[in-house]
Design an enzyme around this catalytic site. Structure first.
Site, PDB file in Angstrom:
ATOM      1  N   ASP A  74      40.916  52.117  33.056  1.00  0.00           N
ATOM      2  CA  ASP A  74      42.211  51.915  33.702  1.00  0.00           C
ATOM      3  C   ASP A  74      42.328  52.904  34.851  1.00  0.00           C
ATOM      4  O   ASP A  74      42.018  54.085  34.680  1.00  0.00           O
ATOM      5  CB  ASP A  74      43.335  52.181  32.680  1.00  0.00           C
ATOM      6  CG  ASP A  74      44.530  51.260  32.868  1.00  0.00           C
ATOM      7  OD1 ASP A  74      44.747  50.822  34.008  1.00  0.00           O
ATOM      8  OD2 ASP A  74      45.243  51.003  31.881  1.00  0.00           O
TER       9      ASP A  74
ATOM     10  N   HIS B 251      44.475  51.207  43.345  1.00  0.00           N
ATOM     11  CA  HIS B 251      45.167  51.442  42.076  1.00  0.00           C
ATOM     12  C   HIS B 251      44.246  51.347  40.866  1.00  0.00           C
ATOM     13  O   HIS B 251      44.616  51.740  39.774  1.00  0.00           O
ATOM     14  CB  HIS B 251      46.325  50.447  41.919  1.00  0.00           C
ATOM     15  CG  HIS B 251      47.443  50.727  42.865  1.00  0.00           C
ATOM     16  ND1 HIS B 251      48.602  51.356  42.482  1.00  0.00           N
ATOM     17  CD2 HIS B 251      47.567  50.512  44.196  1.00  0.00           C
ATOM     18  CE1 HIS B 251      49.394  51.492  43.531  1.00  0.00           C
ATOM     19  NE2 HIS B 251      48.791  50.987  44.586  1.00  0.00           N
TER      20      HIS B 251
HETATM   21  C1  GDG Z   1      47.677  48.805  37.922  1.00  0.00           C
HETATM   22  C2  GDG Z   1      46.466  49.590  37.385  1.00  0.00           C
HETATM   23  C3  GDG Z   1      47.810  51.691  37.448  1.00  0.00           C
HETATM   24  C4  GDG Z   1      54.429  45.902  30.897  1.00  0.00           C
HETATM   25  N1  GDG Z   1      55.007  45.036  30.053  1.00  0.00           N
HETATM   26  C5  GDG Z   1      56.293  44.942  30.413  1.00  0.00           C
HETATM   27  C6  GDG Z   1      56.487  45.800  31.515  1.00  0.00           C
HETATM   28  N2  GDG Z   1      55.331  46.370  31.787  1.00  0.00           N
HETATM   29  C7  GDG Z   1      55.176  47.392  32.825  1.00  0.00           C
HETATM   30  C8  GDG Z   1      54.938  48.744  32.198  1.00  0.00           C
HETATM   31  C9  GDG Z   1      54.269  49.491  33.331  1.00  0.00           C
HETATM   32  C10 GDG Z   1      53.506  48.379  34.037  1.00  0.00           C
HETATM   33  O1  GDG Z   1      54.039  47.134  33.628  1.00  0.00           O
HETATM   34  C11 GDG Z   1      52.029  48.374  33.685  1.00  0.00           C
HETATM   35  O2  GDG Z   1      51.435  49.425  34.346  1.00  0.00           O
HETATM   36  P1  GDG Z   1      49.972  49.925  34.036  1.00  0.00           P
HETATM   37  O3  GDG Z   1      49.743  51.152  34.826  1.00  0.00           O
HETATM   38  O4  GDG Z   1      49.839  50.125  32.580  1.00  0.00           O
HETATM   39  O5  GDG Z   1      48.972  48.745  34.398  1.00  0.00           O
HETATM   40  P2  GDG Z   1      48.621  47.624  35.544  1.00  0.00           P
HETATM   41  O6  GDG Z   1      49.625  46.553  35.584  1.00  0.00           O
HETATM   42  O7  GDG Z   1      47.244  47.200  35.184  1.00  0.00           O
HETATM   43  O8  GDG Z   1      48.627  48.402  36.927  1.00  0.00           O
HETATM   44  C12 GDG Z   1      46.908  50.802  36.588  1.00  0.00           C
HETATM   45  C13 GDG Z   1      48.911  50.869  38.082  1.00  0.00           C
HETATM   46  O9  GDG Z   1      48.410  49.735  38.782  1.00  0.00           O
HETATM   47  C14 GDG Z   1      49.719  51.708  39.077  1.00  0.00           C
HETATM   48  O10 GDG Z   1      48.901  52.279  40.044  1.00  0.00           O
HETATM   49  O11 GDG Z   1      48.397  52.682  36.614  1.00  0.00           O
HETATM   50  O12 GDG Z   1      45.784  51.555  36.164  1.00  0.00           O
HETATM   51  O13 GDG Z   1      45.637  48.736  36.580  1.00  0.00           O
HETATM   52  O14 GDG Z   1      55.196  50.044  34.203  1.00  0.00           O
HETATM   53  O15 GDG Z   1      56.156  49.281  31.776  1.00  0.00           O
HETATM   54  N3  GDG Z   1      57.677  45.971  32.115  1.00  0.00           N
HETATM   55  C15 GDG Z   1      58.730  45.268  31.631  1.00  0.00           C
HETATM   56  N4  GDG Z   1      58.607  44.419  30.565  1.00  0.00           N
HETATM   57  C16 GDG Z   1      57.417  44.233  29.920  1.00  0.00           C
HETATM   58  O16 GDG Z   1      57.315  43.488  28.950  1.00  0.00           O
HETATM   59  N5  GDG Z   1      59.907  45.415  32.232  1.00  0.00           N
END
Ligand code: GDG
Length: 459
Positions: free
Chosen positions: A366, A158
């Site tokens: 990312d 990921h």
């Molecule tokens: C890894 C990789 C890759 C955030 N704050 C809240 C909340 N979130 C949710 C967001 C989003 C998720 O968390 C974060 O996803 P990201 O993709 O931005 O980042 P990582 O956690 O680092 O994920 C990344 C991912 O895996 C998938 O393969 O895209 O590159 O690092 O969905 O909405 N959700 C809620 N409340 C919050 O305050 N409910």
């Protein structure tokens, strides 16, 4: 149809009603994929036990069957807080300055991967497909093979795959990469990370990569390709249309009192470029005196990995930086940054995204970044907002109609905000339509189908 056995560090448990939280992107994407599939999700429960017993807890929620194990405190220290989050996470995000190399981390990582292998193996039937996720479990496929498992096994990373020149700073890097050859399919988020992997294989392992994605090292051949992850578009649209989302949107719009909202939503993590974002926004405020009091940045940043020191340090430095910027620019009736350290429910988030004219998604590195895609999905088609996106997020390869910026450059961030504020509606709509078509089309179901097809040998 074969069953799908998904194995990842943690298994996502649904949060109690109304309780927000920083459920990672991986968890969000996988529950969506598994809800459709007959299968099982295996991982660590998040609980710590005195001595590892291998006892498995079975549960079922929201249509997803799960099996979890508890780990010992030493396991959590060495494997999770240690090798995964203090060695591999920084290194794979190009931060060798933050990567810690400690022999006990490496042995803890091996030990926990063995424990996973030992416990999950009896749950796997001969024609199940096995899909292992992320940097916590790179050697698990090899561990399962050593125990005689002949099933098709796939691995999806990921996060980014670092350039060979950085990866070679990891002690025993060869051993780690060689263990990947036990898989049938290795998936990356983007062609860029795939290329770095292929480059490593050719430079360091003397392997050979074919144009169709087959990688040969010695007598082993595996299929390696890019499978960009998407969001559950349908579910997210539903969340955005819910009464709760509409209320959240109205609440934010009302409190904005005619000012433009710029939104950022990120786990509190140095890879997300929050300090650089704040500095870029400060530059904007310095250079655009006419905009003072007319907009604000809402940064939602729920803390994560609190047991790792670097994360405490980044939290402190962001508290200080946001405080300084607010102190410098605030008026009695306006603060430039609303910096919020709590998590919100998905409906609330969707509503906040919709109320925001601009999203600042500026990670320094990312794998993909799902927030960028969620922001697009939540917009009003008649009056959509503008996505400012780091060129170093995997998502930038798909969302080419975002305003792409170099997240290290304050000027770039500042200029993009200026441009976004002035952007005519027709241009906003044109850009949004192109991005939305991609987010809707290349969603989490598309991602899962492509990966599983490859795992079945059809891709
Ligand atoms: C890894 C990789 C890759 C955030 N704050 C809240 C909340 N979130 C949710 C967001 C989003 C998720 O968390 C974060 O996803 P990201 O993709 O931005 O980042 P990582 O956690 O680092 O994920 C990344 C991912 O895996 C998938 O393969 O895209 O590159 O690092 O969905 O909405 N959700 C809620 N409340 C919050 O305050 N409910």
């Amino acid at each position: 149809m074969s069953r799908l056995i998904v194995i990842s560090n943690r298994v996502a448990a649904p949060k109690p009603e109304g309780e927000g939280g920083a459920q990672g992107g991986l968890a969000v994407a996988l529950s969506a994929a598994l809800r459709e599939y007959k299968g099982l999700w295996f991982g660590w429960s998040g609980r710590v036990t005195d001595a590892f017993t291998g006892h498995i807890d079975f549960a079922r929620h929201d249509g997803v069957a799960s099996a979890t194990i508890d780990l010992e405190a030493q396991d959590v220290d060495e494997y999770y807080n240690g090798y995964a989050n203090r060695t591999l996470w920084p290194l794979f995000h190009y931060r060798i300055d933050l990567a810690e190399y400690d022999r006990s981390f490496g042995s803890g990582y091996e030990r926990v991967n063995e424990r996973f292998a030992e416990t999950v193996q009896p749950l796997i039937d001969p024609d199940d497909l096995v899909w292992i996720h992320d940097y916590h479990l790179i050697p698990l496929g090899a561990q399962l093979r050593e125990r005689g498992l002949r099933n098709r096994i796939g691995f999806f990373l990921h996060i980014p795959w670092p350039p060979a020149r950085l990866l070679t700073s990891l002690p025993a890097h060869e051993r780690l990469v060689l263990s990947l050859l036990a898989y049938d399919v290795i998936g990356f988020q983007t062609p860029e990370w795939l290329e770095s992997f292929q480059n490593y294989v050719e430079r360091e392992l003397g392997g050979h990569c074919e144009a169709d994605g087959t990688v040969h090292v010695g007598d082993r051949s595996v299929h390696a390709a890019a499978y960009p992850i998407g969001i559950d578009y349908k579910e997210f649209q539903e969340a955005a249309a819910s009464a709760q989302a509409r209320e959240a949107c109205a609440r934010l719009t009302e409190s904005a009192a005619g000012r433009h909202t710029i939104i950022g939503v990120d786990r509190l993590d140095y890879s997300k470029g929050l300090a650089e974002r704040f500095e870029g926004y400060r530059r904007f405020l310095e250079d655009n005196g006419d905009c003072l009091g007319k907009l604000f940045l809402l940064q939602i940043a729920p803390p994560s990995r609190g047991e790792v020191h670097t994360y405490e340090a980044i939290r402190e430095s962001l508290d200080e930086l946001s405080g300084r910027i607010n102190g410098e620019f605030a008026e009695v009736d306006w603060v430039p940054i609303r910096y919020v350290n709590q998590g919100y429910g998905r409906e609330d988030l969707a509503g906040f995204y919709r109320a925001a004219k601009i999203a600042l998604v500026t990670p320094l590195r990312d794998g993909m970044n799902l927030v960028a895609k969620e922001y697009v999905a939540a917009q009003d088609p008649e009056d959509p907002g503008i996505l400012i996106l780091s060129r170093f997020a995997g998502a930038a390869l798909q969302l080419k109609d975002a305003l792409l910026v170099n997240p290290y450059s304050k000027e770039d961030i500042s200029d993009a905000i200026r441009r976004a504020i002035a952007m005519p509606k027709e241009e906003r709509i044109r850009r949004w339509r192109a991005m939305n078509a991609c987010v809707a089309e290349e969603d989490v179901v598309w991602w899962r189908r492509n990966f599983v097809a490859a795992l079945e040998g059809r891709g």
